[in-house]
Write an enzyme that holds these catalytic residues in place. Structure first.
Site, PDB file in Angstrom:
ATOM      1  N   GLY A  44      -3.971  -2.311   5.342  1.00 15.24           N
ATOM      2  CA  GLY A  44      -3.759  -1.372   6.279  1.00 15.24           C
ATOM      3  C   GLY A  44      -5.090  -1.080   6.963  1.00 15.24           C
ATOM      4  N   GLU A 131      -3.572   5.782   5.709  1.00 13.06           N
ATOM      5  CA  GLU A 131      -4.326   5.491   7.180  1.00 13.06           C
ATOM      6  C   GLU A 131      -3.877   6.744   7.947  1.00 13.06           C
ATOM      7  OE1 GLU A 131      -5.864   2.819   7.147  1.00 13.06           O
ATOM      8  OE2 GLU A 131      -4.891   1.787   5.612  1.00 13.06           O
TER       9      GLU A 131
HETATM   10 NI    NI Z   1      -8.830   3.357   4.117  1.00 18.35          NI
END
Ligand code: NI
Length: 165
Positions: A44, A131
């Site tokens: 991510g 995220e």
């Molecule tokens: Ni991170």
């Protein structure tokens, strides 16, 4: 390859702003983010990590398709929580067990401006929450208690900043 901002860089603690246009600049950013994430073996990556304070993040969890989230909104999180050892490309070599909701419902747009909504669980749910935190200036080490965070920052300074990794 984009530069990945690391712990200590102010930008990681700032709130990102909404993406106003789904234009080529956005698609170029997303493409460069995927290259950067794969280069770093990440699953991510959020735009503030590459110095862009916009509400954009991507994921590519094993067994799942690559995903792009623009202007995301977490609509629901499960009451059930789970713990998993997290890391972050902005805090290399540092890992910690983080408690988070086990499932989420998220709404966002892709890089072509198409809206979508879905339910995620397991590792994908965790990546989405990690995220999404980046878009609000929150790092995973902000989700442990102050004493543990201090220890992790100290460890990071010793291992990475001082080049003794
Ligand atoms: Ni991170």
């Amino acid at each position: 390859m984009l530069k990945i901002y690391k712990l200590g860089d102010e930008i990681l603690h700032k709130k990102a702003s909404m993406v106003p246009d789904f234009d080529q600049t956005l698609r170029d950013l997303v493409e460069a983010m995927f290259e950067t994430m794969h280069q770093g073996d990440g699953i991510g990556l959020a735009a503030p990590q590459v110095g862009v304070l916009k509400r954009v993040f991507i994921s590519n969890v094993t067994g799942d398709e690559p995903r792009v989230f623009i202007n995301p909104e977490i609509l629901r999180t499960s009451i059930e929580q789970s713990t998993y050892e997290e890391g972050c490309l902005s805090i290399p070599e540092i890992y910690a067990d983080i408690l988070r909701p086990s499932a989420v419902t998220i709404q966002a747009w892709n890089e072509r401006g198409k809206p979508f909504r879905f339910d995620a669980e397991g590792l994908l749910a965790r990546v989405i929450l990690h995220e999404n935190d980046h878009l609000n200036g929150i790092l995973f080490i902000d989700r442990v208690n102050a004493k543990k965070r201090k220890r992790l920052v100290k460890l990071y300074d010793r291992k990475v900043k001082n080049g003794c990794a």
